[in-house]
Design a protein around this motif. Structure first.
Motif, short mmCIF file in Angstrom:
data_model
loop_
_atom_site.label_atom_id
_atom_site.label_comp_id
_atom_site.label_asym_id
_atom_site.label_seq_id
_atom_site.Cartn_x
_atom_site.Cartn_y
_atom_site.Cartn_z
N LEU A 84 30.09 43.44 22.25
CA LEU A 84 29.84 44.27 21.08
C LEU A 84 28.35 44.28 20.82
N PRO A 85 27.85 45.32 20.15
CA PRO A 85 26.45 45.28 19.75
C PRO A 85 26.24 44.14 18.77
N ALA A 86 25.05 43.56 18.78
CA ALA A 86 24.78 42.42 17.91
C ALA A 86 23.32 42.37 17.49
N LEU A 87 23.10 41.80 16.35
CA LEU A 87 21.78 41.45 15.87
C LEU A 87 21.59 39.98 16.25
N ILE A 88 20.51 39.66 16.94
CA ILE A 88 20.25 38.28 17.36
C ILE A 88 18.93 37.85 16.73
N ALA A 89 18.99 36.75 15.98
CA ALA A 89 17.80 36.26 15.28
C ALA A 89 17.49 34.84 15.71
N ALA A 90 16.21 34.57 15.95
CA ALA A 90 15.76 33.24 16.34
C ALA A 90 15.65 32.34 15.11
N VAL A 91 16.17 31.14 15.23
CA VAL A 91 15.98 30.09 14.22
C VAL A 91 14.82 29.23 14.73
N THR A 92 13.82 29.01 13.86
CA THR A 92 12.64 28.25 14.28
C THR A 92 12.35 27.11 13.31
N ASN A 93 11.60 26.14 13.81
CA ASN A 93 11.13 25.06 12.94
C ASN A 93 9.78 25.48 12.36
N LEU A 94 9.16 24.61 11.59
CA LEU A 94 7.90 24.95 10.93
C LEU A 94 6.75 25.12 11.91
N ASP A 95 6.89 24.62 13.13
CA ASP A 95 5.86 24.81 14.16
C ASP A 95 6.05 26.13 14.91
N GLY A 96 7.10 26.89 14.56
CA GLY A 96 7.36 28.16 15.22
C GLY A 96 8.16 28.04 16.50
N GLU A 97 8.65 26.84 16.82
CA GLU A 97 9.44 26.64 18.04
C GLU A 97 10.89 27.06 17.78
N ILE A 98 11.45 27.80 18.71
CA ILE A 98 12.84 28.23 18.58
C ILE A 98 13.75 27.03 18.75
N THR A 99 14.61 26.81 17.75
CA THR A 99 15.53 25.67 17.77
C THR A 99 16.99 26.12 17.85
N GLY A 100 17.23 27.40 17.66
CA GLY A 100 18.58 27.92 17.69
C GLY A 100 18.57 29.42 17.54
N LEU A 101 19.75 29.98 17.37
CA LEU A 101 19.84 31.41 17.14
C LEU A 101 21.09 31.74 16.36
N GLN A 102 21.05 32.94 15.80
CA GLN A 102 22.21 33.45 15.07
C GLN A 102 22.56 34.82 15.63
N ARG A 103 23.85 35.00 15.89
CA ARG A 103 24.35 36.29 16.36
C ARG A 103 25.20 36.90 15.26
N THR A 104 24.94 38.16 14.96
CA THR A 104 25.77 38.92 14.02
C THR A 104 26.27 40.13 14.78
N TRP A 105 27.58 40.14 15.06
CA TRP A 105 28.16 41.25 15.81
C TRP A 105 28.33 42.45 14.89
N LEU A 106 28.02 43.62 15.43
CA LEU A 106 28.00 44.85 14.66
C LEU A 106 29.13 45.78 15.06
N ASP A 107 29.59 46.58 14.11
CA ASP A 107 30.60 47.59 14.38
C ASP A 107 29.97 48.64 15.30
N PRO A 108 30.60 48.97 16.41
CA PRO A 108 30.03 49.95 17.34
C PRO A 108 29.76 51.31 16.70
N SER A 109 30.44 51.63 15.59
CA SER A 109 30.23 52.92 14.92
C SER A 109 28.94 52.94 14.11
N GLY A 110 28.30 51.76 13.96
CA GLY A 110 27.08 51.69 13.17
C GLY A 110 27.32 51.47 11.69
N GLN A 111 28.53 51.13 11.31
CA GLN A 111 28.89 50.97 9.91
C GLN A 111 28.99 49.51 9.48
#
Length: 191
Positions: A19-46
Motif C-alpha cells: 500500500l502507499p505509505a508515509l514513512i518518517a524517520a525517528v531521530t535522536n537529538l544528534d540527528g541520528e536515525i533511531t527508528g521509523l514510523q510507517r503510516t499506510w495510506l488509502d490508495p484513493s488518496g482519502q
C-alpha cells in the motif's frame, strides 16, 4: 517521505500486501536515525488506509521523535511536541519557523528528550485518556527540568482535523490565542 508500495503484514492472518505509505524517520537529538514510523495510506488518496493498525513504528523510539525544523547543533529555546506526525506537521504548516517533534505515541510523548537550551515547550493535545497521561507526564518532566510547559488544544479532534476542516487561517488564530505573545509574534505569520 512517500512510498508508493510499502509492505503491510496483517498480524493476525499473516497476509501481506503493498500500500502507499508515509514513512518518517525517528531521530535522536544528534540527528541520528533511531527508528521509523510507517503510516499506510488509502490508495484513493482519502486519508489513512482502512486497516486495524494503519500506523506502525519500529526502532529505538523512547526519548526520540520525528523532528521537523530542528538542526541538531542549534539550541531550541521554544518548541512544540505532540503524539502524532500529522498533528505536528499541521502545527508546522501555520508556524513554519517553530521546531516541532512528533513522539509517535502518548507513551513516547511522556518520555521525549528535551533539546539543549529549551525554555518553553508547547504540547499539542490529543483528546483521549492516553494523550492526557502523556501530556501530564511530559509537563511534569519539563517543569522538573526548568522548562515552562503549555498545552495547546485543538478545536476539533486534533490539529490535523482543524487544519483540514477549518483551514490554516483558523488554525493560526486558534494557536495565537494559546501562545505566549512573543511566540505568537515570532512564529505566526503576520496578518
Amino acid at each position: 517521505r512517500f512510498h508508493p508500495g510499502c509492505y503491510y503484514r496483517d498480524l493476525v492472518t499473516g497476509e501481506t500486501r503493498t500500500l502507499p505509505a508515509l514513512i518518517a524517520a525517528v531521530t535522536n537529538l544528534d540527528g541520528e536515525i533511531t527508528g521509523l514510523q510507517r503510516t499506510w495510506l488509502d490508495p484513493s488518496g482519502q486519508g489513512k488506509a482502512q486497516l486495524t493498525d494503519p500506523r506502525r513504528s519500529l526502532g529505538d523510539l523512547l526519548g526520540n521523535g520525528i523532528w521537523l525544523g530542528r538542526q541538531p547543533d542549534e539550541p531550541v529555546p521554544v518548541m512544540a511536541a505532540g503524539e502524532g506526525f500529522e498533528t505536528m506537521a499541521s502545527v508546522k504548516v501555520v508556524m513554519p519557523a517553530l521546531p516541532v517533534a512528533a513522539a509517535t505515541s502518548a507513551n513516547h510523548l511522556a518520555g521525549l528528550t528535551f533539546p539543549p537550551g529549551c525554555r518553553r515547550l508547547y504540547i499539542a493535545a490529543d483528546a483521549d485518556a492516553a494523550g492526557r497521561h502523556g501530556i501530564g507526564r511530559l509537563s511534569q518532566r519539563a517543569g522538573e527540568a526548568g522548562i515552562l510547559a503549555l498545552v495547546l488544544r485543538p478545536q476539533l479532534g486534533d490539529f490535523n482535523d482543524d487544519l483540514r476542516h477549518l483551514g490554516p487561517a483558523h488554525l493560526a488564530a486558534r494557536l495565537s490565542d494559546q501562545l505566549v505573545p512573543e511566540d505568537a509574534r515570532l512564529f505566526l505569520p503576520s496578518g
